[in-house]
Design a protein around this motif. Sequence first.
Motif, short mmCIF file in Angstrom:
data_model
loop_
_atom_site.label_atom_id
_atom_site.label_comp_id
_atom_site.label_asym_id
_atom_site.label_seq_id
_atom_site.Cartn_x
_atom_site.Cartn_y
_atom_site.Cartn_z
N ASP A 66 -26.46 -13.23 -0.70
CA ASP A 66 -26.81 -13.43 0.87
C ASP A 66 -27.92 -13.12 0.02
N GLY A 67 -28.37 -13.05 -1.29
CA GLY A 67 -29.70 -12.95 -1.59
C GLY A 67 -30.04 -11.35 -2.11
N LYS A 68 -28.28 -10.24 -2.81
CA LYS A 68 -28.92 -8.85 -2.55
C LYS A 68 -28.80 -9.03 -4.16
N GLY A 69 -29.78 -8.09 -4.89
CA GLY A 69 -29.61 -8.14 -5.58
C GLY A 69 -29.87 -9.42 -7.66
N PRO A 70 -30.28 -9.04 -8.05
CA PRO A 70 -30.40 -10.46 -9.16
C PRO A 70 -30.06 -11.34 -8.66
N SER A 71 -31.16 -12.27 -9.03
CA SER A 71 -30.53 -14.65 -9.54
C SER A 71 -30.16 -14.93 -10.65
N PRO A 72 -28.73 -14.37 -10.35
CA PRO A 72 -28.49 -15.07 -12.06
C PRO A 72 -29.37 -16.02 -12.60
N GLU A 73 -28.98 -17.16 -13.73
CA GLU A 73 -29.41 -18.08 -13.93
C GLU A 73 -28.36 -18.96 -13.91
N LEU A 74 -29.02 -20.15 -13.52
CA LEU A 74 -27.89 -21.23 -13.31
C LEU A 74 -27.92 -22.29 -14.44
N THR A 75 -27.37 -22.14 -14.76
CA THR A 75 -26.69 -23.54 -16.74
C THR A 75 -26.87 -24.98 -15.63
N ALA A 76 -26.73 -25.85 -16.86
CA ALA A 76 -26.66 -27.24 -16.54
C ALA A 76 -25.25 -27.70 -15.27
N GLY A 77 -24.21 -27.23 -15.72
CA GLY A 77 -22.69 -27.03 -15.11
C GLY A 77 -22.51 -26.60 -13.77
N ASN A 78 -23.94 -24.92 -13.58
CA ASN A 78 -23.62 -24.99 -12.02
C ASN A 78 -22.76 -23.33 -12.70
N ARG A 79 -23.03 -23.28 -13.98
CA ARG A 79 -22.41 -21.80 -14.18
C ARG A 79 -23.64 -21.08 -14.57
N ARG A 80 -23.34 -19.00 -13.64
CA ARG A 80 -24.01 -18.65 -12.89
C ARG A 80 -23.90 -17.47 -14.59
N LEU A 81 -25.33 -16.51 -15.07
CA LEU A 81 -25.16 -16.18 -16.25
C LEU A 81 -25.67 -15.01 -15.91
N TYR A 82 -25.32 -13.88 -15.96
CA TYR A 82 -26.41 -12.78 -16.16
C TYR A 82 -26.44 -12.19 -17.12
N SER A 83 -27.87 -11.15 -16.96
CA SER A 83 -28.43 -10.50 -18.33
C SER A 83 -28.27 -9.46 -18.06
N ALA A 84 -27.70 -8.37 -19.59
CA ALA A 84 -27.14 -7.12 -19.38
C ALA A 84 -28.27 -6.23 -18.05
N GLN A 85 -29.62 -6.83 -18.23
CA GLN A 85 -30.10 -5.92 -17.34
C GLN A 85 -29.96 -6.36 -15.96
N ASP A 86 -29.32 -7.31 -15.77
CA ASP A 86 -29.09 -7.56 -14.33
C ASP A 86 -27.62 -6.96 -14.27
N ILE A 87 -26.94 -7.18 -14.89
CA ILE A 87 -25.71 -6.35 -14.23
C ILE A 87 -25.88 -4.96 -14.10
N GLN A 88 -26.87 -4.15 -15.30
CA GLN A 88 -27.37 -2.47 -14.67
C GLN A 88 -28.16 -2.56 -13.37
#
Length: 395
Positions: A66-88
């Motif tokens: 929905d485009g809400k909040g920070p966009s996670p980093e996408l890995t080659a395997g399409n996994r979403r990764l969030y930084s501690a700043q993203d989580i906050q």
Amino acid sequence: MDNTFVHEDLNAVIRQHSEWLANQLHSQRESLFPPDAEKTMRKFTSGEAAGLLGVNDSYLRKLNLDGKGPSPELTAGNRRLYSAQDIQALRVLLEKTARKPGDYVPGRREGDHLQVIGVMNFKGGSGKTTTSAHLAQRLALRGYRVLGIDLDPQASFTALHGVQPELDLEDGGTLYDAIRYEDPEPIRSVIRKTYIPNLDLIPGNLELMEFEHDTPRALAQGNAGLFFFRVKEALAQVDEDYDVVVIDCPPQLGFLTMSALSAATGVLVTIHPEMLDVMSMSQFLRMTADLMDVIAESGADMSHDWMRYVLTRYEPQDAPQNRIVAFLRTMYGEAVLNSPMLKSTAISDAGLTKQTLYEVERSAFTRSTYDRAIESLNTLNDEIADLIQKTWGRT
């Protein structure tokens, strides 16, 4: 044949060994973290991020779509990764539409007092610093505003957070600057931001021992005042800035520990469930009570919100340890936290690179070993977080 035995000055030998070790530790840090590099927090999987926020992974995915909040980093395997700043950032976003205040930002509200947790024991190897560091980081990752204070001159808590005491603090920068008797600095001058959102640090080093030397002299000259309130008075300067302060206390009952105890609203005593450690703790508790009597006689209010015992380096398969744990639970009841910190190679291996278990990747360990250790730490630290919430009148 010359059998002459060469005597060496002990102080010279100790100094040389100290310098050798400091140089080696510096070299190790340079290889792990080059001079132009800063320690950073790892990224979290979407499942870990969801767990920290208390939502479902599918809900996080929907927010992203929905485009809400920070966009996670996408890995080659399409996994979403969030930084501690993203989580906050997500925490702040979700709190705006929360069903009740504090669902996602769980810290103080109007009328709640600052929680100051002193982690203590005077026997080495009890897991005091490991407990302090993991507690401070877990609370910060869960959205509390945390100040970690290293009051131990050995400064392991400081080293875990990317500061090398003997090299990075040559011109002061410890709590001693704020509690010394002559020209104390404002406490804000020694507070550092860390690489974890919500977690600030007051580092420690050998300079803290100056307080142990200064206090008897100040007492003799009548200049000490109520010396045991010096930590409490320093913290009052930043009372509104934090929800929780975690103090890694020195491993002895000196003036620093007395001052930390006087500031604390909650006390955690770490116990390694072995008979020698329990016998040592008996003396520790007796001496602590005697010291607190002296402080109370000086007019101090020594009431605390809570005191709890933390079982550390616990091995569930160890029958003698289990007998001691049962003995402690029978004697102290709910004063012993339900969740022990398990003994784990994952925790000790993380420490080899000056990291906590929250900072290392799961892939660095056997999955079952990592999962068992991290579950133990999370359960323990979340039990302490529940204690904090109850103190504020919430459950």
